[in-house]
Write a protein that holds these residues in place. Structure first.
Motif, mmCIF file in Angstrom:
data_model
loop_
_atom_site.group_PDB
_atom_site.id
_atom_site.type_symbol
_atom_site.label_atom_id
_atom_site.label_comp_id
_atom_site.label_asym_id
_atom_site.label_seq_id
_atom_site.Cartn_x
_atom_site.Cartn_y
_atom_site.Cartn_z
ATOM 1 N N THR A 194 -2.330 0.581 -4.489
ATOM 2 C CA THR A 194 -1.938 -0.695 -3.895
ATOM 3 C C THR A 194 -1.445 -1.615 -4.993
ATOM 4 O OG1 THR A 194 -3.649 -0.414 -2.242
ATOM 5 C CG2 THR A 194 -2.734 -2.610 -2.456
ATOM 6 N N PRO A 253 6.932 8.490 -1.404
ATOM 7 C CA PRO A 253 5.587 8.435 -0.802
ATOM 8 C C PRO A 253 5.590 8.889 0.664
ATOM 9 C CG PRO A 253 6.551 6.254 -0.864
ATOM 10 C CD PRO A 253 7.570 7.164 -1.487
ATOM 11 N N ASP A 254 4.390 9.159 1.204
ATOM 12 C CA ASP A 254 4.289 9.505 2.624
ATOM 13 C C ASP A 254 4.347 8.253 3.498
ATOM 14 O OD1 ASP A 254 3.924 12.122 1.865
ATOM 15 O OD2 ASP A 254 1.734 11.939 1.800
ATOM 16 N N GLU A 301 0.938 5.382 0.037
ATOM 17 C CA GLU A 301 0.116 6.578 0.218
ATOM 18 C C GLU A 301 0.933 7.835 -0.023
ATOM 19 O OE1 GLU A 301 -2.784 5.090 3.767
ATOM 20 O OE2 GLU A 301 -2.261 7.227 3.693
ATOM 21 N N LYS A 302 0.315 8.779 -0.699
ATOM 22 C CA LYS A 302 0.992 10.071 -0.862
ATOM 23 C C LYS A 302 -0.073 11.140 -1.095
ATOM 24 C CE LYS A 302 4.699 12.372 -3.269
ATOM 25 N NZ LYS A 302 5.718 12.331 -4.290
ATOM 26 N N ASP A 303 -0.031 12.160 -0.306
ATOM 27 C CA ASP A 303 -1.015 13.229 -0.485
ATOM 28 C C ASP A 303 -0.932 13.797 -1.903
ATOM 29 O OD1 ASP A 303 -2.111 13.010 1.946
ATOM 30 O OD2 ASP A 303 -0.958 14.637 2.894
ATOM 31 N N SER A 355 -6.504 1.473 -7.045
ATOM 32 C CA SER A 355 -5.989 2.746 -6.516
ATOM 33 C C SER A 355 -7.115 3.624 -5.983
ATOM 34 C CB SER A 355 -5.211 3.482 -7.608
ATOM 35 O OG SER A 355 -6.088 3.826 -8.648
ATOM 36 N N ASP A 411 2.839 0.509 3.415
ATOM 37 C CA ASP A 411 2.363 -0.482 4.362
ATOM 38 C C ASP A 411 2.209 -1.817 3.622
ATOM 39 O OD1 ASP A 411 1.209 -1.564 6.646
ATOM 40 O OD2 ASP A 411 -0.809 -1.179 5.876
ATOM 41 N N ASP A 449 -5.438 9.146 -2.963
ATOM 42 C CA ASP A 449 -4.083 9.345 -2.452
ATOM 43 C C ASP A 449 -3.370 8.021 -2.182
ATOM 44 O OD1 ASP A 449 -4.335 12.107 -2.496
ATOM 45 O OD2 ASP A 449 -5.324 12.129 -0.533
ATOM 46 N N THR A 450 -3.943 6.930 -2.662
ATOM 47 C CA THR A 450 -3.316 5.624 -2.407
ATOM 48 C C THR A 450 -3.264 4.785 -3.672
ATOM 49 O OG1 THR A 450 -5.401 4.524 -1.923
ATOM 50 C CG2 THR A 450 -4.223 5.436 -0.041
ATOM 51 N N ASN A 475 0.835 -1.193 0.000
ATOM 52 C CA ASN A 475 0.000 0.000 0.000
ATOM 53 C C ASN A 475 0.863 1.232 0.000
ATOM 54 O OD1 ASN A 475 -2.793 0.703 0.392
ATOM 55 N ND2 ASN A 475 -2.794 -1.176 1.667
#
Ligand code: ASP
Length: 439
Positions: free
Chosen positions: A337, A362-363, A301-303, A331, A366, A334-335, A299
């Motif tokens: 996978t 990415p932020d 994530e990125k704003d 997707s 996971d 903001d994510t 996973n």
């Protein structure tokens, strides 16, 4: 009418199975081209001849004594020769094999002898010509199957041959050495032969009466699939339905030749037809369910990922650079996978994670392991409202948490991700919802 008939290992495991095969071939004069596998298991605890050959060659490779192991293999064939009262001596063939094993002719050469010898036996038994696959099935310098050359040479050779036996599973490299397809590859040879002779049907004879809607190890005595399309088959076999080698459809598909899966032990069963397209509706909304365990989801994530041009490419690059192929990429805004095979991923996960940071910044990342993917496949699904709702209702009713949903744009399948531990229950719930209620 011209039919190519391929018989799997369990259909040729001993003399009594050979007799059944002989009857099947003689029952229809259109069955002119025969592709045999090597003798398979006679019962659950038995060993396939192909596996015996690998073991035997491994001894030869290590310059250890392999006589006893080769003797066991020879015995398997001799029992068939005797059981069929064939006047055929295998002395010379086994002398050659022994010499070639001693000379380290290669693992592929060794494995191919299973089909080769069975082809010789089969041609003697039927009175058909024997065409060695090494002379008509070719691989190129990179080890890829050479479809054009094979089709030309094989087509020409069989044009002049009314009835022939062509062993499955192997062909030759440009330098004349032997190369095999991957395991179960006789299915591919059958398809190649069907294309080369422009067969009307490619009959693939095995020990089940066709494809089942779901895996019989999960659903006892499931309903059979009467007809499915090449595309449906592709989805199902990719997801683990294993009646036919997943590459076997490509040669026949390009010629629109139907495949008919049949049962040697129940020759009167119609089996399953695999066709390019059909106006026949499947009995149920879904054609089949298949699935596999052992996936990981990564996973990322990125704003404001949605507005960053090239983000997806950078993410996938991190997988590509590490030689990992991805299965699905659902997707959000903001994510994103990425689903991958756990086996291929575990050893490289930290490398992928750092590549992701380096390339995509990415932020958060996971990783989740032990997921299963289930494909619900059916050509009838796109014209039917409520299919997804029914799948989800079935799973909700069984308290199964859905971790991922992906509907292919062809609307031919819906892929659902669940935890490995829910895999069997999920398949049962979906089967009951679509099949059991209608019976
Ligand atoms: N005999 C080979 C195997 O066991 C190929 C085949 O049966 O199709 O994989």
């Amino acid at each position: 009418m011209k039919k190519v008939v391929k018989f799997g290992g369990s259909s040729l495991a001993d003399a009594s199975q050979f007799q059944k095969v002989g009857q099947i071939i003689k029952a229809d004069p259109a069955r002119r081209y025969v592709v045999p596998s090597a003798p398979g298991k006679r019962d659950q605890n038995d060993t396939k001849v192909t596996d015996m050959l690998y073991t035997c060659y491994e001894l030869a490779r290590k310059n250890e004594d392999f006589q006893e192991q080769l003797g066991k293999i020879r015995k398997r064939y001799q029992e068939i020769v005797d059981g069929l009262s064939l006047k055929l001596s295998l002395d010379e063939e086994f002398q050659k094999i022994e010499a070639n094993f001693k000379a380290h002719a290669g693992k592929d050469y060794a494995a191919s002898r299973g089909e080769y010898l069975n082809g010789i036996l089969m041609s003697a038994y039927l009175g058909f010509s024997f065409v060695d696959a090494a002379d008509v099935v070719f691989f190129d310098e990179t080890g890829e199957f050479d479809a054009a050359r094979t089709n030309a040479v094989l087509g020409k050779r069989l044009e002049k041959t009314k009835q022939a036996v062509i062993p499955g599973f192997y062909g030759s490299n440009p330098d004349g050495t032997i190369r095999t397809f991957s395991r179960g590859g006789s299915d591919i040879t059958g398809s190649i032969v069907a294309k080369a002779v422009h067969a009307d049907v490619y009959e693939n004879w095995t020990d089940v009466s066709g494809f089942m809607i779901a895996d019989p190890r999960i659903i006892p005595d499931p309903e059979k699939i009467d007809m499915l399309t090449y595309r449906e088959l592709r989805e199902l076999s990719y997801m683990g339905a294993s009646v036919l080698h997943e590459e076997a459809i490509f040669p026949v598909r390009s010629e629109g030749i139907p495949i008919n899966i049949r049962n040697t032990n129940q020759p009167d069963d119609e089996g399953t037809w695999i066709v390019e397209s059909t106006c026949q509706k499947s009995k149920f909304v879904i054609t089949g369910i298949a699935g596999k365990k052992g996936f990981c989801s990564v996973n990322i994530e990125k704003d404001k990922m949605n507005s960053e041009v090239g983000f997806g490419r950078k993410v996938l690059q991190a997988f590509e650079d590490n030689g990992i192929s991805f299965e699905h990429v659902p997707s959000g805004i903001d994510t994103m996978t990425v689903f991958v095979h756990q086996d291929a991923f575990v050893d490289k996960e930290q490398k992928v994670v750092s590549a992701l940071h380096r390339l995509a910044d990415p932020d958060m990342i996971d990783i989740e392991a032990d997921l299963a993917l289930i494909a619900v496949v059916g050509r009838g699904m796109k014209s039917m409202r409520g299919t997804a709702a029914r799948i989800f209702a079935a799973l909700a009713h069984e308290d199964i948490n859905i971790r991922m949903i992906d509907q292919g744009s062809s609307e031919l399948n819906i892929i659902i991700g669940v935890g490995n531990e829910d895999f069997e229950a999920a398949i049962t719930a979906i089967y009951n919802m679509f099949v059991m209620v209608q019976l």
